[in-house]
Design a protein around this motif. Structure first.
Motif, PDB file in Angstrom:
ATOM      1  N   THR A  51       0.791  -1.123  -0.057  1.00  0.00           N
ATOM      2  CA  THR A  51       0.006   0.057   0.144  1.00  0.00           C
ATOM      3  C   THR A  51       0.832   1.116  -0.017  1.00  0.00           C
ATOM      4  N   TYR A  52       0.718   2.048  -1.081  1.00  0.00           N
ATOM      5  CA  TYR A  52       1.583   3.308  -1.112  1.00  0.00           C
ATOM      6  C   TYR A  52       0.910   4.325  -2.223  1.00  0.00           C
ATOM      7  N   ILE A  53       1.657   5.545  -2.163  1.00  0.00           N
ATOM      8  CA  ILE A  53       0.927   6.494  -2.934  1.00  0.00           C
ATOM      9  C   ILE A  53       1.877   6.510  -4.430  1.00  0.00           C
ATOM     10  N   PRO A  54       1.606   5.922  -5.411  1.00  0.00           N
ATOM     11  CA  PRO A  54       2.184   5.547  -6.583  1.00  0.00           C
ATOM     12  C   PRO A  54       2.964   6.769  -7.105  1.00  0.00           C
ATOM     13  N   HIS A  55       2.253   7.882  -7.048  1.00  0.00           N
ATOM     14  CA  HIS A  55       3.037   9.224  -7.980  1.00  0.00           C
ATOM     15  C   HIS A  55       4.025   9.568  -7.190  1.00  0.00           C
ATOM     16  N   HIS A  56       4.149   9.560  -5.600  1.00  0.00           N
ATOM     17  CA  HIS A  56       4.981   9.962  -4.985  1.00  0.00           C
ATOM     18  C   HIS A  56       6.351   8.956  -5.108  1.00  0.00           C
ATOM     19  N   LEU A  57       6.095   7.619  -5.289  1.00  0.00           N
ATOM     20  CA  LEU A  57       7.271   6.708  -5.705  1.00  0.00           C
ATOM     21  C   LEU A  57       7.904   6.918  -7.113  1.00  0.00           C
ATOM     22  N   HIS A  58       6.932   7.283  -8.148  1.00  0.00           N
ATOM     23  CA  HIS A  58       7.312   7.782  -9.393  1.00  0.00           C
ATOM     24  C   HIS A  58       8.231   8.894  -9.440  1.00  0.00           C
ATOM     25  N   TYR A  59       8.005   9.897  -8.899  1.00  0.00           N
ATOM     26  CA  TYR A  59       8.975  11.239  -8.516  1.00  0.00           C
ATOM     27  C   TYR A  59      10.272  10.873  -8.129  1.00  0.00           C
ATOM     28  N   MET A  60       9.969  10.076  -7.044  1.00  0.00           N
ATOM     29  CA  MET A  60      11.464   9.723  -6.201  1.00  0.00           C
ATOM     30  C   MET A  60      12.367   8.995  -7.141  1.00  0.00           C
ATOM     31  N   LEU A  61      11.740   8.049  -7.998  1.00  0.00           N
ATOM     32  CA  LEU A  61      12.790   6.977  -8.841  1.00  0.00           C
ATOM     33  C   LEU A  61      13.177   7.864  -9.797  1.00  0.00           C
ATOM     34  N   THR A  62      12.148   8.855 -10.671  1.00  0.00           N
ATOM     35  CA  THR A  62      12.524   9.474 -11.589  1.00  0.00           C
ATOM     36  C   THR A  62      13.885  10.592 -11.409  1.00  0.00           C
ATOM     37  N   GLU A  63      13.910  10.947 -10.001  1.00  0.00           N
ATOM     38  CA  GLU A  63      14.977  11.786  -9.791  1.00  0.00           C
ATOM     39  C   GLU A  63      16.170  10.977  -9.510  1.00  0.00           C
ATOM     40  N   ILE A  64      16.157  10.006  -8.916  1.00  0.00           N
ATOM     41  CA  ILE A  64      17.233   9.049  -8.603  1.00  0.00           C
ATOM     42  C   ILE A  64      17.942   8.670  -9.963  1.00  0.00           C
ATOM     43  N   LEU A  65      17.093   8.095 -10.866  1.00  0.00           N
ATOM     44  CA  LEU A  65      17.415   7.522 -12.201  1.00  0.00           C
ATOM     45  C   LEU A  65      17.918   8.487 -12.992  1.00  0.00           C
ATOM     46  N   LYS A  66      17.359   9.726 -13.070  1.00  0.00           N
ATOM     47  CA  LYS A  66      18.216  10.848 -14.211  1.00  0.00           C
ATOM     48  C   LYS A  66      19.231  11.084 -13.405  1.00  0.00           C
ATOM     49  N   ASN A  67      19.597  11.408 -12.249  1.00  0.00           N
ATOM     50  CA  ASN A  67      20.937  11.543 -11.640  1.00  0.00           C
ATOM     51  C   ASN A  67      21.913  10.640 -12.135  1.00  0.00           C
ATOM     52  N   SER A  68      21.770   9.307 -12.105  1.00  0.00           N
ATOM     53  CA  SER A  68      22.273   8.266 -12.382  1.00  0.00           C
ATOM     54  C   SER A  68      22.567   8.225 -13.980  1.00  0.00           C
ATOM     55  N   MET A  69      21.653   8.595 -14.688  1.00  0.00           N
ATOM     56  CA  MET A  69      21.803   8.522 -16.239  1.00  0.00           C
ATOM     57  C   MET A  69      22.798   9.669 -16.607  1.00  0.00           C
ATOM     58  N   ARG A  70      22.643  10.694 -16.040  1.00  0.00           N
ATOM     59  CA  ARG A  70      23.378  11.927 -16.562  1.00  0.00           C
ATOM     60  C   ARG A  70      24.871  11.699 -15.949  1.00  0.00           C
ATOM     61  N   ALA A  71      25.186  11.189 -14.926  1.00  0.00           N
ATOM     62  CA  ALA A  71      26.301  10.938 -14.442  1.00  0.00           C
ATOM     63  C   ALA A  71      27.226   9.875 -15.276  1.00  0.00           C
ATOM     64  N   THR A  72      26.216   8.797 -15.694  1.00  0.00           N
ATOM     65  CA  THR A  72      26.983   7.668 -16.578  1.00  0.00           C
ATOM     66  C   THR A  72      27.376   8.176 -17.754  1.00  0.00           C
ATOM     67  N   VAL A  73      26.293   9.102 -18.360  1.00  0.00           N
ATOM     68  CA  VAL A  73      26.668   9.378 -19.972  1.00  0.00           C
ATOM     69  C   VAL A  73      27.888  10.650 -19.574  1.00  0.00           C
ATOM     70  N   GLU A  74      28.029  11.316 -18.543  1.00  0.00           N
ATOM     71  CA  GLU A  74      29.228  12.062 -18.657  1.00  0.00           C
ATOM     72  C   GLU A  74      30.378  11.477 -18.167  1.00  0.00           C
ATOM     73  N   ALA A  75      30.283  10.332 -17.350  1.00  0.00           N
ATOM     74  CA  ALA A  75      31.484   9.635 -17.246  1.00  0.00           C
ATOM     75  C   ALA A  75      32.107   8.643 -18.264  1.00  0.00           C
ATOM     76  N   HIS A  76      31.267   8.501 -19.024  1.00  0.00           N
ATOM     77  CA  HIS A  76      31.733   7.710 -20.186  1.00  0.00           C
ATOM     78  C   HIS A  76      31.423   8.336 -21.774  1.00  0.00           C
ATOM     79  N   PRO A  77      32.332   9.636 -21.832  1.00  0.00           N
ATOM     80  CA  PRO A  77      31.983  10.395 -23.088  1.00  0.00           C
ATOM     81  C   PRO A  77      32.363   9.702 -24.294  1.00  0.00           C
ATOM     82  N   LYS A  78      31.495   9.980 -25.275  1.00  0.00           N
ATOM     83  CA  LYS A  78      31.810   9.407 -26.671  1.00  0.00           C
ATOM     84  C   LYS A  78      31.661   8.033 -26.867  1.00  0.00           C
TER      85      LYS A  78
END
Length: 438
Positions: free
Chosen positions: A254-281
Motif C-alpha cells: 500500500t503506497y502512493i504511486p505518484h510519490h514513488l514515481h517522482y522519487m525514482l525518476t529523480e534518482i534515475l535521471k541523476n544516475s543517467m546523467r552521471a553515467t553519460v558524462e563519465a563515459h563520453p563519446k
C-alpha cells in the motif's frame, strides 16, 4: 446559512470585516478581505494544522458518502496551511522574499486563501462539483512552485557574499525543508479529495492498495531516459532485478504511486546523467547499464539503484542533500554570466506533464542544475517514514537506496516509522526541540 460550516474565528472575521458577511456578495466579501489580508493571514497562520490519519484519508478516498465532510474539512484547513506557508516565505532571510520567484509564490498562495474565504463552503452534494473544480485548479496552478522557488533562490544567491554563503545555505535549507514537507501534505489531502470522485479499481483516492514498484520504476526509467536523451542525446539502458527471481505479491504494498514515481525518476535521471558524462563519446550499447534491484523486507520495500557514473567525492556526500546544491552547472548565457529571471524561466526544459494511474498530475522535471530533486525526493520518502541514502565509490559509481515502509494493510496496522512520520501527524517538520515557526 452559507457560512455555517466555517469555524468560529473565520466567521467572526468576516462578520467584522463585512457587515452581514454571510449574506454579502462574493465581490464585496473579497474586496473587504483583500483590505485586511495581512491580519487574516497572520491570524490563520498561528492556528495549528489539523492532523489527518492515513486510515481516515484512506476511508475518505474509498467511501463516496464521506466526500462532503472531506470537502468541508478542506475548506477550513487549506486556508490555515496555505497562510502558514505565506508567513514563512515572507520571513525568509537575506531578502529572499523579495526575489521574483518567491514573491510570485507568496502572491499566488495569498490569492488561494482569499479565494477560499470568499467562496461559500460546500453544504450539499450539489456543491461538490464546484469545490472540486477549485481544488483541481489549485493542484494544477501549484505544479511549478518548486521551479519557481528555485529560480528565486538562485536569483537571491547572486547578491550573497562569500562570508554569508554558509549562513544563507543553512537558513534556506531549514525553511525549505519545512515548506516542502508541508506542501507535500497539503497536496496529498487535496489530491485524495479530487481523485476520490472517480472509482478506480485498487485505489482509494491516490492511495493504491497493491502498488507495484517494478512497474512504477519502469515508467520512471522511461521518463528519465527521455529527459537524458533530450539533454545529452543518449541514455544508458536500465536493467531491473529481483533477487528472488519473481515479481510476486511480496513486492506489492500500500503506497502512493505518484510519490514513488517522482522519487525514482529523480534518482534515475541523476544516475543517467552521471553515467553519460563519465563515459563520453561511447555509444549507448557501450554505456554501462543502470541496475535497479527490488527487495521486500519485513519492514520496508527497498529499491537499490546502481550506476557506474564515476561516483561522488566523499566530501560531497553530505552537501548533496542541501537544497540548491547541484553537481551539474546552473546554465549561463553566451556571455558567461547568470541568466536573467526571464531567461532562467526559458531555460527550464521540461517534459510535458503526465498523469499517473489515478489521474494525478506528476510534476515535470528538468534533468539537472537546480539542486532540488534529490533533497525533495528524500522529503517525499521521509514523509511516510521512509528514507533515501547514498553510498559512493569515487572513480567508479554510486548506489542509491530508497527505503519505503509499507503503509500497513490499506493504511491500517501501520508500522512504527509511519506512525511517527509527518504524513501520519500534521505534515510539519521540527528540526530541533524548542523550534517554533508559523
Amino acid at each position: 446559512m452559507p457560512m455555517s460550516h466555517m469555524n468560529v474565528a473565520m466567521r467572526t472575521w468576516l462578520e467584522r470585516l463585512v457587515p452581514n458577511a454571510s449574506h454579502a456578495s462574493s465581490v464585496i466579501r473579497r474586496k473587504a478581505l483583500s483590505k485586511n489580508v495581512d491580519v487574516i493571514l497572520g491570524a490563520l497562520a498561528t492556528k495549528k494544522a489539523t492532523p489527518v490519519s492515513l486510515k481516515d484519508l484512506y476511508r475518505y478516498g474509498q467511501d463516496p458518502s464521506l466526500r462532503l465532510s472531506h470537502a468541508q474539512f478542506l475548506h477550513r484547513e487549506v486556508p490555515i496551511r496555505v497562510s502558514q506557508r505565506v508567513m514563512e516565505l515572507r520571513c525568509l532571510p537575506f531578502k529572499l522574499s523579495e526575489s521574483h520567484g518567491v514573491r510570485e509564490v507568496i502572491d499566488n498562495y495569498t490569492s488561494y486563501v482569499l479565494d477560499l474565504l470568499t467562496m461559500d463552503p460546500p453544504e450539499t452534494e450539489d456543491d461538490l462539483d464546484g469545490f472540486q473544480r477549485y481544488m483541481k485548479y489549485l493542484l494544477q496552478d501549484n505544479t511549478e512552485v518548486v521551479q519557481t522557488m528555485a529560480l528565486g533562490v538562485i536569483q537571491s544567491k547572486r547578491s550573497i557574499n562569500d562570508k554569508e554563503l554558509d549562513d544563507f545555505r543553512r537558513l534556506v535549507d531549514l525553511v525549505l525543508v519545512r515548506f516542502f514537507t508541508a506542501r507535500i501534505g497539503l497536496r496529498f489531502i487535496m489530491e485524495q479529495f479530487v481523485s476520490s470522485s472517480e472509482y478506480k479499481s485498487g485505489f482509494a483516492g491516490v492511495i493504491e492498495s497493491f502498488c507495484n514498484p517494478v512497474l512504477i520504476a519502469q515508467r520512471a526509467a522511461e521518463d528519465a531516459s527521455q529527459l537524458c536523451r533530450q539533454h545529452k542525446g543518449i541514455a544508458p539502458r536500465v536493467h531491473f532485478h529481483t533477487p528472488k527471481a519473481s515479481f510476486s505479491d511480496e513486492l506489492h504494498f500500500t503506497y502512493i504511486p505518484h510519490h514513488l514515481h517522482y522519487m525514482l525518476t529523480e534518482i534515475l535521471k541523476n544516475s543517467m546523467r552521471a553515467t553519460v558524462e563519465a563515459h563520453p563519446k561511447k555509444p549507448m550499447s557501450k554505456l554501462p547499464p543502470i541496475k535497479v534491484v527490488f527487495v521486500a523486507g519485513n519492514e520496508d520495500i527497498t529499491i537499490k539503484v546502481i550506476d557506474e557514473g564515476g561516483g561522488i567525492p566523499r566530501s560531497e556526500i553530505k552537501p548533496i542533500w542541501n537544497f540548491f546544491h547541484s553537481t551539474a552547472e546552473t546554465p549561463t548565457n553566451t556571455a558567461g554570466t547568470m541568466h536573467s529571471s526571464e531567461e532562467m524561466g526559458q531555460w527550464v526544459d521540461m517534459i510535458r506533464e503526465k498523469k499517473d494511474e489515478a489521474g494525478v498530475i506528476i510534476p515535470a522535471s528538468a534533468l539537472a542544475g537546480y539542486g532540488v530533486g534529490l533533497p525533495l525526493s528524500r522529503l517525499f520518502a521521509r514523509y511516510f517514514g521512509g528514507d533515501i541514502t547514498i553510498t559512493s565509490m569515487e572513480g567508479f559509481g554510486t548506489d542509491a537506496y530508497l527505503h519505503i515502509p509499507r503503509l500497513g494493510t490499506n493504511c491500517e496496522a501501520l508500522p512504527a516509522p509511519v506512525q511517527m512520520s509527518p504524513g501520519e501527524l500534521d505534515s510539519t517538520y521540527v528540526p530541533y526541540p524548542g523550534y517554533t515557526a508559523y
